[in-house]
Design an enzyme around this catalytic site. Structure first.
Site, PDB file in Angstrom:
ATOM      1  N   GLU A  41      58.272  65.404  94.850  1.00  0.00           N
ATOM      2  CA  GLU A  41      58.219  66.190  96.113  1.00  0.00           C
ATOM      3  C   GLU A  41      59.106  65.658  97.245  1.00  0.00           C
ATOM      4  O   GLU A  41      58.706  65.808  98.280  1.00  0.00           O
ATOM      5  CB  GLU A  41      56.740  66.411  96.614  1.00  0.00           C
ATOM      6  N   GLU A  87      60.544  63.849  83.545  1.00  0.00           N
ATOM      7  CA  GLU A  87      59.915  65.173  83.046  1.00  0.00           C
ATOM      8  C   GLU A  87      60.955  66.184  82.858  1.00  0.00           C
ATOM      9  O   GLU A  87      60.856  67.354  83.139  1.00  0.00           O
ATOM     10  CB  GLU A  87      59.137  65.776  84.484  1.00  0.00           C
ATOM     11  N   GLU A 132      51.165  59.792  84.694  1.00  0.00           N
ATOM     12  CA  GLU A 132      50.872  60.431  85.859  1.00  0.00           C
ATOM     13  C   GLU A 132      49.339  61.130  85.958  1.00  0.00           C
ATOM     14  O   GLU A 132      49.247  62.456  85.397  1.00  0.00           O
ATOM     15  CB  GLU A 132      51.895  61.453  86.104  1.00  0.00           C
TER      16      GLU A 132
END
Length: 650
Positions: free
Chosen positions: A125, A184, A264
């Site tokens: 983010e 990811e 995570e």
């Protein structure tokens, strides 16, 4: 290296003092022996990690040093250690250079191992997922792929970063036990195995063959397929809405042997402007954490402390539309945005006690907070009146609009100026027909605010004026997309604007260096003098305001509330706190670290309000945050009017 150093010490000391030489060489040999015993690897027979030859299970938490003031790094690390964690997980943003080595050293002093995630892409983010925006100067670049331009830039970056990392590997006497490659990757459209192979080769070249390299991907077959690669240990991530057994069975399909790892485990979630504040119940977190730890899995809690998106560093998502991430990255994490231990943290500590000893002693307390009270600001001027100060280089002239990246103005704001091509006595639509305003544009004619355009939401606003009037379009970059296929997120006016029937041309485009001006003391410096009388009633449109918080001997944390202000940016003593947008929510307060506040000198406050300031021009320093008020939505908590009246009627 060791024989050379050994002989050097011997030749220097031996002729003078055999006793000292003997003691020194004995200590040196012990140190060498300890280092030789330090190892970290994967045992594929016992399905576990091995640390110094012994079975090892890590219990880790994510912390982002780029979101926490440097003065508070040690405090946050100590609280994580006292919770019972034996490791932390750390991103390295390519586009934000901070003292990584100092942070690693503090973690080492605290007794915490490190799981390092150096990207080059990190998501998080964070603005553009940690990738530097200057990459977009190549208009056809394919990020996160084997694109030649991208690989060259990545190679240059990792050639600087990874040699700094290598001495801190656990196997070299440091505290880094594992290193992630990319991040990811299975969620990205490219699915480029050549790119991943290239990264694997780079990491091996710089970090050696014995370093445990790994990948992290979401809990789907597609993501695990595109994100994993032979030679990189595949791990999975998931939160409390997932079946633990099924998730680890998926990891097993890609890694039949080795440790179970949830890289995570989500203790909370992020917020976008206009959403309700995301929360994950403590009960769900501790129940799933206990389940994973009891089965021997290695778990990293994301986040353990979120921190703050200071300045312009927030990222954004783009699924159905563009959605900017709020300034607070509180994340409903065990440590709050301000680093305060929460009930969630204490509950997690009790779970950890079930599987390992936690350090004795009490949890360090929260850093003190103080309600410094109200400050009344005064108007400095609109953008036009201060343009020579915030754009000292002047405009770039262009027939058509240029993107931020073409101007090498990667963050913040740019002013696009032209003139009205004809008389507009009736409201006339100013249109962004190709949704080309990225991300928000504030429109003025001769300094009078007309309205705004907003990416994906407001593509038309009406304008009036006379031929030759100055048309200003003040464009805000609200943070680049950090996840998914749209990370090539160019900013500014990206396509022609149409006013009525006219395509607007002949632009003067002003790159704005607002932060440098404010860091240099403007507008509080004595040299600042408004060039024209300021009309107090003109509170609409992009305008600067200033005020001072008088010192009281304290440097305690506080939270700044801008009630009835609309949207903008705040600086305290020249430091950019980030964006405020109480009109949209959910975040209503900005975190102000006490390390920014002077106990003895006047504290300067600068506000850039973009839409409309309140007539009272007050801001309030509170002793607690307010993160969950969303207007125009049934979701989220709302403050009763009585509370507003009690706070603001003075």
């Amino acid at each position: 290296m060791l024989p050379h150093n050994f002989l050097f010490v011997y030749r220097v000391i031996c002729p003078y003092s055999p006793t000292v030489t003997s003691i020194y060489l004995s200590a040196l040999w012990c140190a060498i022996s300890d280092q030789l015993r330090m190892s970290f690897s994967i045992d594929y027979n016992k399905n576990c990690f091995l640390k110094d030859g012994q079975t090892f299970q890590y219990i880790s938490g994510s912390i982002h040093y780029s979101r926490i003031p440097r003065a508070y790094w040690k405090d946050r690390l100590l609280k994580m250690y006292m919770t019972g964690l034996n490791a932390i997980q750390v991103y390295v943003p390519w586009n934000f250079h901070e003292d990584l080595v100092h942070f690693l050293d503090l973690a080492n002093q605290t007794g915490l191992l490190v799981i390092l995630r150096p990207g080059p892409y990190i998501c998080a983010e964070w603005e553009m997922g940690g990738l530097p925006a200057w990459l977009l100067q190549k208009p056809n670049i394919i990020l996160r792929s084997a694109d030649t331009d991208y690989l060259q830039a990545v190679s240059n970056w990792l050639a600087v970063l990874l040699p700094k990392v290598k001495p801190w590997l656990y196997i070299n006497g440091g505290n880094i036990i594992t290193v992630q490659v990319e991040n990811e990757y299975g969620s990205y459209f490219a699915c480029d195995y050549n790119y991943m192979r290239y990264l694997r080769a780079l990491f091996r070249f710089f970090l050696g063959e014995n370093t445990v390299l790994f990948t992290i991907d979401g809990n789907t077959d597609k993501e695990m397929t595109c994100g994993s690669l032979e030679g990189l240990y595949a791990t999975v991530d998931f939160g409390t809405d997932t079946n633990v057994t099924e998730a680890f069975e998926r990891q097993r399909r890609f890694e039949p042997r080795g440790p179970l790892v949830n890289s995570e485990f989500y203790t909370g979630w992020l917020d976008h402007w206009g959403d309700s504040h995301a929360m994950v119940s403590t009960e769900k977190v501790i129940r799933m954490l206990a389940e994973m730890l009891m089965m021997g899995a290695n778990v990293n809690m994301y986040m353990f402390e979120g921190g703050t998106n200071f300045g312009y560093w927030n990222g954004a998502d783009h699924d159905r539309r563009y959605r900017s991430v709020v300034t607070s990255y509180d994340y409903d994490a065990p440590l709050s945005e301000a680093g305060d231990p929460t009930d969630k943290l204490l509950a997690i500590r009790e779970v950890i006690k079930m599987v390992r000893d936690v350090p004795p002693g009490s949890m360090p307390p929260a850093i003190p907070k103080f309600a410094y009270g109200f400050v009344t600001l005064k108007k400095v001027g609109n953008i036009s009146s201060v343009l020579s100060t915030i754009s000292p280089t002047g405009p770039v002239k262009s027939q058509y609009p240029l993107a931020f990246e073409e101007l090498k103005q990667y963050y913040g704001f740019v002013l696009y100026r032209t003139t009205l091509p004809r008389d507009l006595y009736e409201p006339t639509p100013l249109i962004s027909p190709l949704n080309g305003v990225h991300d928000r544009a504030y429109v003025s004619v001769n300094g009078v605010y007309q309205g705004l355009l907003e990416r994906d939401i407001v593509l038309v606003t009406n304008v009036t004026g006379k031929q030759g009037d100055t048309l200003d379009i003040f464009v805000e970059n609200m943070g680049r997309v950090n996840f998914g296929s749209k990370i090539n997120d160019y900013k500014g006016i990206l396509s022609n604007l149409i006013l009525g029937k006219d395509v607007l041309t002949d632009w003067n485009i002003y790159p704005l260096n607002i932060d440098e001006a404010i860091a240099g003391g403007w507008p509080h410096s004595e040299s600042f003098k408004p060039k024209s009388p300021i009309k107090k009633e003109q509170l609409f449109g992009p305008t600067f305001y200033m005020g001072t918080l008088q010192p009281n001997g304290l440097t305690w944390d506080t939270f700044l509330k801008l009630h009835e202000w609309t949207k903008g940016q705040v600086w305290i003593n020249g430091v950019n706190l980030g964006r405020y947008w109480p009109a949209r929510g959910p975040q209503q307060t900005l975190y102000v670290p006490g390390s920014l506040i002077s106990p003895t000198q006047t504290n300067n406050i600068t506000v850039l309000e973009l839409e409309r300031a309140p007539t009272h021009l007050k801001v309030l320093f509170m002793d607690r945050p307010l993160l969950n008020v969303t207007y125009g939505s049934r979701k989220g908590s709302k403050i009763p009017n009585r509370m507003y009246e009690r706070i603001f009627l003075v």
